[in-house]
Design a protein around this motif. Sequence first.
Motif, PDB file in Angstrom:
ATOM      1  N   ILE A 232      47.091  37.792  36.047  1.00  0.00           N
ATOM      2  CA  ILE A 232      47.280  36.670  35.114  1.00  0.00           C
ATOM      3  C   ILE A 232      46.821  35.430  35.871  1.00  0.00           C
ATOM      4  O   ILE A 232      47.283  35.181  36.984  1.00  0.00           O
ATOM      5  CB  ILE A 232      48.768  36.518  34.731  1.00  0.00           C
ATOM      6  CG1 ILE A 232      49.217  37.685  33.835  1.00  0.00           C
ATOM      7  CG2 ILE A 232      49.033  35.172  34.045  1.00  0.00           C
ATOM      8  CD1 ILE A 232      50.726  37.706  33.565  1.00  0.00           C
ATOM      9  N   VAL A 233      45.903  34.689  35.278  1.00  0.00           N
ATOM     10  CA  VAL A 233      45.440  33.448  35.914  1.00  0.00           C
ATOM     11  C   VAL A 233      45.861  32.274  35.037  1.00  0.00           C
ATOM     12  O   VAL A 233      45.537  32.221  33.854  1.00  0.00           O
ATOM     13  CB  VAL A 233      43.904  33.435  36.102  1.00  0.00           C
ATOM     14  CG1 VAL A 233      43.481  32.202  36.892  1.00  0.00           C
ATOM     15  CG2 VAL A 233      43.435  34.703  36.802  1.00  0.00           C
ATOM     16  N   LEU A 238      52.600  26.095  35.186  1.00  0.00           N
ATOM     17  CA  LEU A 238      53.585  27.156  34.941  1.00  0.00           C
ATOM     18  C   LEU A 238      54.455  27.217  36.192  1.00  0.00           C
ATOM     19  O   LEU A 238      53.931  27.404  37.294  1.00  0.00           O
ATOM     20  CB  LEU A 238      52.910  28.514  34.723  1.00  0.00           C
ATOM     21  CG  LEU A 238      53.897  29.661  34.434  1.00  0.00           C
ATOM     22  CD1 LEU A 238      54.411  29.595  33.001  1.00  0.00           C
ATOM     23  CD2 LEU A 238      53.255  31.016  34.697  1.00  0.00           C
ATOM     24  N   PRO A 239      55.791  27.023  36.062  1.00  0.00           N
ATOM     25  CA  PRO A 239      56.652  27.024  37.248  1.00  0.00           C
ATOM     26  C   PRO A 239      56.538  28.324  38.042  1.00  0.00           C
ATOM     27  O   PRO A 239      56.363  29.400  37.465  1.00  0.00           O
ATOM     28  CB  PRO A 239      58.060  26.863  36.663  1.00  0.00           C
ATOM     29  CG  PRO A 239      57.858  26.308  35.294  1.00  0.00           C
ATOM     30  CD  PRO A 239      56.541  26.827  34.825  1.00  0.00           C
ATOM     31  N   SER A 240      56.628  28.217  39.370  1.00  0.00           N
ATOM     32  CA  SER A 240      56.483  29.399  40.230  1.00  0.00           C
ATOM     33  C   SER A 240      57.559  30.436  39.940  1.00  0.00           C
ATOM     34  O   SER A 240      57.317  31.642  40.021  1.00  0.00           O
ATOM     35  CB  SER A 240      56.507  29.005  41.702  1.00  0.00           C
ATOM     36  OG  SER A 240      57.695  28.305  41.996  1.00  0.00           O
ATOM     37  N   SER A 241      58.763  29.978  39.552  1.00  0.00           N
ATOM     38  CA  SER A 241      59.849  30.920  39.238  1.00  0.00           C
ATOM     39  C   SER A 241      59.476  31.780  38.030  1.00  0.00           C
ATOM     40  O   SER A 241      59.727  32.991  37.997  1.00  0.00           O
ATOM     41  CB  SER A 241      61.141  30.155  38.945  1.00  0.00           C
ATOM     42  OG  SER A 241      60.932  29.225  37.893  1.00  0.00           O
ATOM     43  N   ALA A 243      56.327  32.350  37.013  1.00  0.00           N
ATOM     44  CA  ALA A 243      55.198  33.190  37.440  1.00  0.00           C
ATOM     45  C   ALA A 243      55.730  34.444  38.138  1.00  0.00           C
ATOM     46  O   ALA A 243      55.231  35.551  37.918  1.00  0.00           O
ATOM     47  CB  ALA A 243      54.292  32.403  38.376  1.00  0.00           C
ATOM     48  N   HIS A 244      56.766  34.272  38.946  1.00  0.00           N
ATOM     49  CA  HIS A 244      57.362  35.400  39.677  1.00  0.00           C
ATOM     50  C   HIS A 244      57.930  36.431  38.704  1.00  0.00           C
ATOM     51  O   HIS A 244      57.761  37.637  38.896  1.00  0.00           O
ATOM     52  CB  HIS A 244      58.448  34.892  40.624  1.00  0.00           C
ATOM     53  CG  HIS A 244      59.134  35.992  41.379  1.00  0.00           C
ATOM     54  ND1 HIS A 244      58.469  36.784  42.292  1.00  0.00           N
ATOM     55  CD2 HIS A 244      60.410  36.452  41.324  1.00  0.00           C
ATOM     56  CE1 HIS A 244      59.314  37.690  42.769  1.00  0.00           C
ATOM     57  NE2 HIS A 244      60.499  37.505  42.212  1.00  0.00           N
ATOM     58  N   PRO A 251      51.480  42.597  37.018  1.00  0.00           N
ATOM     59  CA  PRO A 251      50.238  41.903  37.404  1.00  0.00           C
ATOM     60  C   PRO A 251      50.408  40.929  38.567  1.00  0.00           C
ATOM     61  O   PRO A 251      51.501  40.412  38.796  1.00  0.00           O
ATOM     62  CB  PRO A 251      49.855  41.138  36.134  1.00  0.00           C
ATOM     63  CG  PRO A 251      51.135  40.952  35.395  1.00  0.00           C
ATOM     64  CD  PRO A 251      52.016  42.122  35.738  1.00  0.00           C
ATOM     65  N   GLN A 252      49.314  40.698  39.242  1.00  0.00           N
ATOM     66  CA  GLN A 252      49.254  39.616  40.236  1.00  0.00           C
ATOM     67  C   GLN A 252      49.169  38.321  39.409  1.00  0.00           C
ATOM     68  O   GLN A 252      48.431  38.267  38.437  1.00  0.00           O
ATOM     69  CB  GLN A 252      48.005  39.784  41.086  1.00  0.00           C
ATOM     70  CG  GLN A 252      47.769  38.655  42.067  1.00  0.00           C
ATOM     71  CD  GLN A 252      46.394  38.713  42.720  1.00  0.00           C
ATOM     72  OE1 GLN A 252      45.532  39.493  42.302  1.00  0.00           O
ATOM     73  NE2 GLN A 252      46.189  37.898  43.709  1.00  0.00           N
ATOM     74  N   VAL A 253      49.960  37.304  39.760  1.00  0.00           N
ATOM     75  CA  VAL A 253      49.904  36.038  39.033  1.00  0.00           C
ATOM     76  C   VAL A 253      49.297  34.970  39.942  1.00  0.00           C
ATOM     77  O   VAL A 253      49.823  34.710  41.029  1.00  0.00           O
ATOM     78  CB  VAL A 253      51.303  35.597  38.518  1.00  0.00           C
ATOM     79  CG1 VAL A 253      51.182  34.284  37.728  1.00  0.00           C
ATOM     80  CG2 VAL A 253      51.909  36.681  37.635  1.00  0.00           C
TER      81      VAL A 253
END
Length: 256
Positions: A232-233, A238-241, A243-244, A251-253
């Motif tokens: 996901i790009v 988008l907050p890192s929390s 994204a995690h 997926p890799q974010v």
Amino acid sequence: MDARTAEERQREIVRTARTAGAVDVNTLATQLGVAKETVRRDLRALEDHGLVRRTHGGAYPVESAGFETTLAFRATSHVPEKRRVAAAAAELLGDAETVFVDEGFTPQLIAEALPRDRPLTVVTASLPVAGALAEAENTSVLLLGGRVRPGTLATVDHWTTKMLAGFVLDLAFIGANGISREHGLTTPDPAVSEVKAQAIRAARRTVFAGVHTKFGAVSFCRFAEIGSLEAIVTSTLLPSSEAHRYSLLGPQVIRV
């Protein structure tokens, strides 16, 4: 205020949001002649009904079966963010030789960012993507046939999906109107949903690229689960929390 006037007010808010692309609490309060708190209450109600997403100080419309922004409008909103996301997505090409590029403005920017110094076959349902790459050196463009949707200028229906079903692709760059952990990737139109789903089935790897406003938004037709994505790009908006939380589903974010 009786329910009828609240309903009228909310209809007006949705209409304004869809026309302008976003609304602001202060402006709406002045425009509607009500208190800011009333506007906030209206926006909460509209968010509960899935018609808008609230932001700090305002809201923007959610794309739905009855409302979808045009490609022309998308080309004017969040453009610097879309360019960053597209450039980062194009870097995930790896050794792919056959690539599907989805309809939409961000995928169009990905297409423009693809390398021109090596042979590449690009399959797309998007007329603007095909046009952008038609003269590109070393790039062979395959435009999927079908009914052209106004607004997005992309082909859909059984002609498109049948043609796609005949391919095995290295990589699919996919867009969506909404992406959420619960409902996966969604889009308002069933015909578009079919094309996207078929592209993902045809591809060995799938990359979703989209701006932060897509996250948490849910549209009418689901075409993929988060777990079917390799990456996901999006942007650092988008907050890192958050994204995690998406990365935990597979997926890799990548945030740029």
